[in-house]
Design a protein around this motif. Structure first.
Motif, PDB file in Angstrom:
ATOM      1  N   ASP A 136       8.694  -4.430   5.288  1.00 54.68           N
ATOM      2  CA  ASP A 136       8.105  -4.579   6.621  1.00 54.68           C
ATOM      3  C   ASP A 136       6.879  -5.481   6.706  1.00 54.68           C
ATOM      4  O   ASP A 136       6.602  -6.033   7.773  1.00 54.68           O
ATOM      5  CB  ASP A 136       7.711  -3.212   7.171  1.00 54.68           C
ATOM      6  N   LEU A 137       6.117  -5.629   5.611  1.00 56.37           N
ATOM      7  CA  LEU A 137       4.803  -6.260   5.733  1.00 56.37           C
ATOM      8  C   LEU A 137       4.504  -7.376   4.755  1.00 56.37           C
ATOM      9  O   LEU A 137       3.475  -8.044   4.888  1.00 56.37           O
ATOM     10  CB  LEU A 137       3.707  -5.192   5.587  1.00 56.37           C
ATOM     11  N   ALA A 138       5.350  -7.603   3.786  1.00 57.25           N
ATOM     12  CA  ALA A 138       5.071  -8.636   2.787  1.00 57.25           C
ATOM     13  C   ALA A 138       4.944 -10.000   3.458  1.00 57.25           C
ATOM     14  O   ALA A 138       5.680 -10.331   4.384  1.00 57.25           O
ATOM     15  CB  ALA A 138       6.175  -8.660   1.735  1.00 57.25           C
ATOM     16  N   ALA A 139       4.011 -10.769   2.967  1.00 61.89           N
ATOM     17  CA  ALA A 139       3.748 -12.093   3.524  1.00 61.89           C
ATOM     18  C   ALA A 139       4.798 -13.098   3.078  1.00 61.89           C
ATOM     19  O   ALA A 139       5.441 -12.926   2.044  1.00 61.89           O
ATOM     20  CB  ALA A 139       2.367 -12.570   3.078  1.00 61.89           C
ATOM     21  N   HIS A 140       4.942 -14.142   3.858  1.00 61.56           N
ATOM     22  CA  HIS A 140       5.812 -15.265   3.520  1.00 61.56           C
ATOM     23  C   HIS A 140       4.990 -16.527   3.607  1.00 61.56           C
ATOM     24  O   HIS A 140       4.339 -16.779   4.617  1.00 61.56           O
ATOM     25  CB  HIS A 140       7.001 -15.365   4.488  1.00 61.56           C
TER      26      HIS A 140
END
Length: 160
Positions: free
Chosen positions: A149-153
């Motif tokens: 849900d929250l991992a950065a790209h």
């Protein structure tokens, strides 16, 4: 929860101060904080925001920039007008600042990110043992849910 909640105010103050021990003690970001209140409280303009993506698979999210001292920029990430993550870029942290958190619950090797999901903290480094490039604070979750849900790209493009 109301926006004048003492815990929310204390948590935001701890993030701006880069006080990881207090962030961990408070258990991360309170759920459902109104984005407008947080952005305003951090000195940003709630009308200024960018559409981007978080998670894996990617999910739409928005972020508003703020610029408290001690960060190049602090992004207030939100979905449906509720803050889901605070992400401070290039936080001025001591190289051993993460020692107050104990061992990470998960390490994402590909992006040099350590996650303490149960207390809502993630730290990213330039390289293992290198300078911190990001401090993220979010509502407590599991390492798998954080990644989903929250991992950065770093880069994501939509193709027509």
């Amino acid at each position: 929860m109301t926006t004048d909640d003492d815990r929310a105010t204390e948590l935001l103050d701890a993030v701006v101060a880069r006080d990881l021990a207090t962030v961990a003690r408070l258990g991360g970001l309170p759920p459902a904080l109104p984005a407008e209140w947080v952005v305003t409280r951090l000195g940003g303009d709630p009308e200024a925001y960018v559409r981007f993506f978080l998670g894996d698979p990617v999910q739409e999210a928005f972020w508003s920039p703020t610029s408290p001292a001690g960060f190049d920029r602090l992004k207030v990430w939100f979905r449906d007008d509720a803050v889901v993550k605070l992400e401070g870029e290039w936080p001025e942290l001591d190289p051993a600042a993460d020692s107050v958190l104990g061992p990470p619950e998960r390490r994402f090797e590909d992006r040099h990110e350590d996650v303490w999901a149960s207390v809502g903290v993630a730290l990213t480094r330039q390289e293992p043992g290198g300078r911190f490039t990001a401090l993220s604070v979010f509502a407590p979750t599991t390492p798998d849910e954080y990644g989903r849900d929250l991992a950065a790209h770093e880069e994501y493009r939509e193709w027509d």
